[in-house]
Design a protein around this motif. Structure first.
Motif, PDB file in Angstrom:
ATOM      1  N   ASN A 112      44.081  45.592  39.084  1.00  0.00           N
ATOM      2  CA  ASN A 112      43.788  44.545  40.383  1.00  0.00           C
ATOM      3  C   ASN A 112      44.774  43.740  40.025  1.00  0.00           C
ATOM      4  OD1 ASN A 112      41.336  45.816  39.364  1.00  0.00           O
ATOM      5  ND2 ASN A 112      40.792  44.288  40.280  1.00  0.00           N
ATOM      6  N   LEU A 113      45.623  43.695  38.930  1.00  0.00           N
ATOM      7  CA  LEU A 113      46.990  42.774  38.902  1.00  0.00           C
ATOM      8  C   LEU A 113      48.300  43.417  39.683  1.00  0.00           C
ATOM      9  CD1 LEU A 113      45.863  41.411  35.573  1.00  0.00           C
ATOM     10  CD2 LEU A 113      45.704  40.332  37.342  1.00  0.00           C
ATOM     11  N   SER A 114      48.078  44.311  40.486  1.00  0.00           N
ATOM     12  CA  SER A 114      49.269  44.126  40.999  1.00  0.00           C
ATOM     13  C   SER A 114      50.030  43.224  42.439  1.00  0.00           C
ATOM     14  CB  SER A 114      48.953  45.917  42.671  1.00  0.00           C
ATOM     15  OG  SER A 114      48.422  46.713  41.819  1.00  0.00           O
ATOM     16  N   LEU A 115      50.826  43.495  42.007  1.00  0.00           N
ATOM     17  CA  LEU A 115      52.263  42.925  42.671  1.00  0.00           C
ATOM     18  C   LEU A 115      52.432  41.164  42.840  1.00  0.00           C
ATOM     19  CD1 LEU A 115      53.774  43.898  45.647  1.00  0.00           C
ATOM     20  CD2 LEU A 115      52.117  42.413  46.945  1.00  0.00           C
ATOM     21  N   ILE A 116      51.245  40.906  41.365  1.00  0.00           N
ATOM     22  CA  ILE A 116      51.574  39.877  40.800  1.00  0.00           C
ATOM     23  C   ILE A 116      53.499  39.943  40.221  1.00  0.00           C
ATOM     24  CG2 ILE A 116      51.274  38.438  39.244  1.00  0.00           C
ATOM     25  CD1 ILE A 116      48.762  39.128  39.079  1.00  0.00           C
ATOM     26  N   PRO A 117      54.160  38.384  40.977  1.00  0.00           N
ATOM     27  CA  PRO A 117      56.141  38.783  40.714  1.00  0.00           C
ATOM     28  C   PRO A 117      56.208  38.522  38.947  1.00  0.00           C
ATOM     29  CG  PRO A 117      55.432  36.861  42.237  1.00  0.00           C
ATOM     30  CD  PRO A 117      53.604  37.609  42.046  1.00  0.00           C
ATOM     31  N   GLY A 118      57.163  38.184  38.267  1.00  0.00           N
ATOM     32  CA  GLY A 118      57.100  38.059  37.009  1.00  0.00           C
ATOM     33  C   GLY A 118      57.212  39.594  36.501  1.00  0.00           C
ATOM     34  N   ILE A 125      51.219  33.615  28.323  1.00  0.00           N
ATOM     35  CA  ILE A 125      52.037  32.725  28.643  1.00  0.00           C
ATOM     36  C   ILE A 125      50.829  32.150  29.618  1.00  0.00           C
ATOM     37  CG2 ILE A 125      53.299  30.755  29.450  1.00  0.00           C
ATOM     38  CD1 ILE A 125      55.251  32.494  27.282  1.00  0.00           C
ATOM     39  N   GLN A 126      50.413  32.708  31.210  1.00  0.00           N
ATOM     40  CA  GLN A 126      49.573  31.686  31.452  1.00  0.00           C
ATOM     41  C   GLN A 126      47.780  32.491  31.843  1.00  0.00           C
ATOM     42  OE1 GLN A 126      50.247  30.289  35.140  1.00  0.00           O
ATOM     43  NE2 GLN A 126      49.892  32.175  36.519  1.00  0.00           N
ATOM     44  N   ASN A 127      47.979  34.218  30.919  1.00  0.00           N
ATOM     45  CA  ASN A 127      47.107  34.938  31.306  1.00  0.00           C
ATOM     46  C   ASN A 127      46.041  35.103  32.089  1.00  0.00           C
ATOM     47  OD1 ASN A 127      44.904  36.088  30.939  1.00  0.00           O
ATOM     48  ND2 ASN A 127      43.124  34.341  30.816  1.00  0.00           N
ATOM     49  N   ILE A 128      48.073  35.645  33.598  1.00  0.00           N
ATOM     50  CA  ILE A 128      47.168  35.788  34.685  1.00  0.00           C
ATOM     51  C   ILE A 128      46.773  36.637  35.487  1.00  0.00           C
ATOM     52  CG2 ILE A 128      50.346  36.094  35.112  1.00  0.00           C
ATOM     53  CD1 ILE A 128      50.165  39.131  35.191  1.00  0.00           C
ATOM     54  N   GLY A 129      46.162  35.786  36.261  1.00  0.00           N
ATOM     55  CA  GLY A 129      44.602  37.147  36.819  1.00  0.00           C
ATOM     56  C   GLY A 129      44.997  36.483  38.635  1.00  0.00           C
ATOM     57  N   ALA A 130      43.740  38.652  38.585  1.00  0.00           N
ATOM     58  CA  ALA A 130      44.076  37.835  40.215  1.00  0.00           C
ATOM     59  C   ALA A 130      43.192  39.023  40.295  1.00  0.00           C
ATOM     60  CB  ALA A 130      45.107  38.521  40.909  1.00  0.00           C
ATOM     61  N   TYR A 131      41.900  38.736  41.603  1.00  0.00           N
ATOM     62  CA  TYR A 131      40.824  39.776  42.112  1.00  0.00           C
ATOM     63  C   TYR A 131      40.031  40.713  41.063  1.00  0.00           C
ATOM     64  CZ  TYR A 131      43.454  39.176  46.156  1.00  0.00           C
ATOM     65  OH  TYR A 131      44.350  38.314  46.920  1.00  0.00           O
ATOM     66  N   GLY A 132      39.549  39.445  40.516  1.00  0.00           N
ATOM     67  CA  GLY A 132      38.205  39.379  39.298  1.00  0.00           C
ATOM     68  C   GLY A 132      38.674  40.127  37.964  1.00  0.00           C
ATOM     69  N   VAL A 133      39.836  40.020  38.318  1.00  0.00           N
ATOM     70  CA  VAL A 133      40.673  40.896  36.399  1.00  0.00           C
ATOM     71  C   VAL A 133      42.004  39.863  35.654  1.00  0.00           C
ATOM     72  CG1 VAL A 133      42.616  42.454  35.031  1.00  0.00           C
ATOM     73  CG2 VAL A 133      40.092  42.775  36.871  1.00  0.00           C
ATOM     74  N   ALA A 190      38.870  56.299  34.862  1.00  0.00           N
ATOM     75  CA  ALA A 190      39.010  54.956  35.892  1.00  0.00           C
ATOM     76  C   ALA A 190      38.306  54.289  36.073  1.00  0.00           C
ATOM     77  CB  ALA A 190      39.086  55.267  37.179  1.00  0.00           C
ATOM     78  N   HIS A 191      37.646  53.070  35.923  1.00  0.00           N
ATOM     79  CA  HIS A 191      36.640  52.215  35.775  1.00  0.00           C
ATOM     80  C   HIS A 191      37.261  50.917  36.838  1.00  0.00           C
ATOM     81  CE1 HIS A 191      34.904  54.053  31.858  1.00  0.00           C
ATOM     82  NE2 HIS A 191      35.621  53.742  31.428  1.00  0.00           N
ATOM     83  N   VAL A 192      36.878  51.399  37.546  1.00  0.00           N
ATOM     84  CA  VAL A 192      37.169  50.317  38.978  1.00  0.00           C
ATOM     85  C   VAL A 192      36.438  49.098  38.850  1.00  0.00           C
ATOM     86  CG1 VAL A 192      38.661  51.856  40.155  1.00  0.00           C
ATOM     87  CG2 VAL A 192      36.238  50.656  40.801  1.00  0.00           C
ATOM     88  N   ASN A 193      37.338  47.515  38.988  1.00  0.00           N
ATOM     89  CA  ASN A 193      36.122  46.386  38.853  1.00  0.00           C
ATOM     90  C   ASN A 193      36.257  45.988  39.848  1.00  0.00           C
ATOM     91  OD1 ASN A 193      35.985  43.721  38.746  1.00  0.00           O
ATOM     92  ND2 ASN A 193      37.329  43.585  37.129  1.00  0.00           N
ATOM     93  N   ILE A 206      35.451  52.616  51.796  1.00  0.00           N
ATOM     94  CA  ILE A 206      35.732  53.801  51.009  1.00  0.00           C
ATOM     95  C   ILE A 206      34.970  54.415  50.385  1.00  0.00           C
ATOM     96  CG2 ILE A 206      37.702  55.283  49.855  1.00  0.00           C
ATOM     97  CD1 ILE A 206      39.416  53.108  50.458  1.00  0.00           C
ATOM     98  N   GLU A 207      34.436  55.782  50.428  1.00  0.00           N
ATOM     99  CA  GLU A 207      33.737  56.237  49.259  1.00  0.00           C
ATOM    100  C   GLU A 207      33.409  56.848  47.654  1.00  0.00           C
ATOM    101  OE1 GLU A 207      31.201  60.993  49.259  1.00  0.00           O
ATOM    102  OE2 GLU A 207      31.594  60.203  51.025  1.00  0.00           O
ATOM    103  N   THR A 208      34.471  57.215  47.508  1.00  0.00           N
ATOM    104  CA  THR A 208      35.140  57.112  46.250  1.00  0.00           C
ATOM    105  C   THR A 208      36.246  56.093  45.627  1.00  0.00           C
ATOM    106  OG1 THR A 208      34.407  59.254  45.534  1.00  0.00           O
ATOM    107  CG2 THR A 208      35.751  58.191  43.828  1.00  0.00           C
ATOM    108  N   VAL A 209      36.220  54.954  45.389  1.00  0.00           N
ATOM    109  CA  VAL A 209      37.501  54.061  45.059  1.00  0.00           C
ATOM    110  C   VAL A 209      38.422  54.490  43.883  1.00  0.00           C
ATOM    111  CG1 VAL A 209      38.471  51.421  44.873  1.00  0.00           C
ATOM    112  CG2 VAL A 209      36.029  52.338  46.339  1.00  0.00           C
TER     113      VAL A 209
END
Ligand SMILES: Cc1cc2nc3c(=O)[nH]c(=O)nc-3n(C[C@H](O)[C@H](O)[C@H](O)COP(=O)(O)OP(=O)(O)OC[C@H]3O[C@@H](n4cnc5c(N)ncnc54)[C@H](O)[C@@H]3O)c2cc1C
Length: 338
Positions: A112-118, A125-133, A190-193, A206-209
């Motif tokens: 869920n944290l894909s494509l965050i730069p850096g 440092i800032q506990n990066i977060g995105a899309y529920g994680v 896999a336990h997708v969030n 999508i049937e099986t994510v």
């Protein structure tokens, strides 16, 4: 001794493309080089800025001191059970490349944290977060050098005191440690969030994510909503979503029935800062070269590659106007230097 470059322009090393000059710049590739660079700044007693990918800083002015950029590389499996792998990763690794590496090696949790730069070292440092994680859910410990003494300290997850876009490294231990590696506990199954509504919607057919499908969807959503800093300079969200009491929300809702909020706990809510900025009339507005992004009012862009002071002036106008209209204080998310 790593190479110290004098009078170094940091414009290409910050994603806001602010043209600021550091007295000295040094890139360090391992712990020994970092130790030597820190020893130099200690003996010269000059201000220090630790730099990863420069995607969460605003350089208000030239930096009168040493900028140390962490470029250390390396990933190591330090423990394994039937269900989990503990992966220790060097601070200088690129965050998104790490996410891709984990997926390619059937290790899950970061998707869920894909494509965050850096960089990896800046993620706690800032506990990066995105899309529920939030990254705190995966970090078990990290290693850091104390800047003052050079002593190596291991921090457990608990001792990092993670919060919303926050950790002890932005609070009581601000500017006191260099994070050199971070250890993640990753899942072998896999336990997708899909707790984030926009992500769930994107994957509803999508049937099986799979975690890879989650990562692909997150990348697609981010690319459609956020400006690519390589094309339009920015630092992502410029403000944190403010947390207010449920009573304050009740009062606001009387005047603004469509105000956007998310529950935090039984007596607090988080407001969507983007909604406040938008409603205050700032979306798409520009001031002296800096601009409020037209697709997402939470993002300030710097298309003219203006100074950090210019971008901060726009940010301050926005803070003032949101405070006047809603009585809510917006806190800036990026760190400001010097
Ligand atoms: C387009 C875009 C989208 C973004 N989306 C998100 C998002 O969804 N979620 C989110 O949380 N953030 C997001 N961000 C913000 C940013 O990507 C993260 O905060 C990232 O972790 C910053 O990493 P960096 O290496 O670029 O840090 P830098 O900007 O280089 O540094 C940030 C701070 O961390 C300190 N620091 C860096 N490395 C270390 C280290 N090794 N040890 C000690 N201190 C260190 C620096 O001194 C500075 O104070 C986004 C930014 C952009 C440009």
């Amino acid at each position: 001794m790593p190479l110290f470059l004098p009078h170094f322009n940091l414009q290409k090393l910050n994603t806001l493309a602010v043209p600021a000059v550091a007295d000295y710049f040094v890139a360090v590739h391992n712990d020994d080089e970092l130790r030597e660079a820190l020893a130099f700044t200690r003996t010269e007693n000059c201000p220090l800025l630790l730099l990863g990918g420069g995607s969460n800083i605003v350089l208000r002015d030239d930096f009168p001191g040493v900028v140390i950029q962490l470029k250390s590389q390396g990933k190591e499996v330090v423990a394994e059970t039937d269900d989990h792998v503990w992966l220790k990763v060097a601070a200088g690794e690129n965050w998104h490349q790490l996410v891709q590496y984990t997926l390619n090696n059937a290790l899950y949790g970061l998707e869920n944290l894909s494509l965050i730069p850096g960089s990896v070292g800046a993620a706690p440092i800032q506990n990066i977060g995105a899309y529920g994680v939030e990254v705190k859910e995966l970090i078990t410990e990290l290693s850091a050098f104390e800047i003052r003494s050079g002593i190596v300290v291991n921090f457990t997850n608990e001792s990092c005191r993670f919060g919303y876009r926050d950790s002890i490294f932005k609070q009581s231990l601000k500017d006191q440690y260099v994070i050199t590696s971070v250890t993640f506990r990753l899942n072998k199954t896999a336990h997708v969030n899909l707790s984030y509504p926009a992500l769930r919607d994107a994957l509803r057919d999508i049937e099986t994510v799979t975690p890879q499908a989650v990562s692909d969807a997150v990348i697609a959503i981010r690319q459609s909503k956020l400006p690519d800093p390589a094309i339009i300079p920015n630092v992502g969200s410029f403000f944190k979503n403010p947390i207010i009491s449920s009573e304050q929300l009740h009062v606001l809702r009387a005047n603004f029935p469509d105000i956007v909020s998310y529950p935090v706990d039984s007596h607090r809510v988080k407001l969507a800062a983007g909604w406040l900025i938008d409603r205050a009339g700032w979306r798409g507005k520009a001031a002296a070269g800096a601009q409020v992004h037209a697709q997402q009012a939470l993002v300030l862009t710097n298309p003219a590659k203006a100074s950090g002071a210019t971008v901060l002036a726009l940010a301050e106008y926005i803070q003032q106007s949101v405070a006047e209209q809603f009585g809510v204080v917006l806190e800036m998310e990026p760190r400001i230097y010097p």
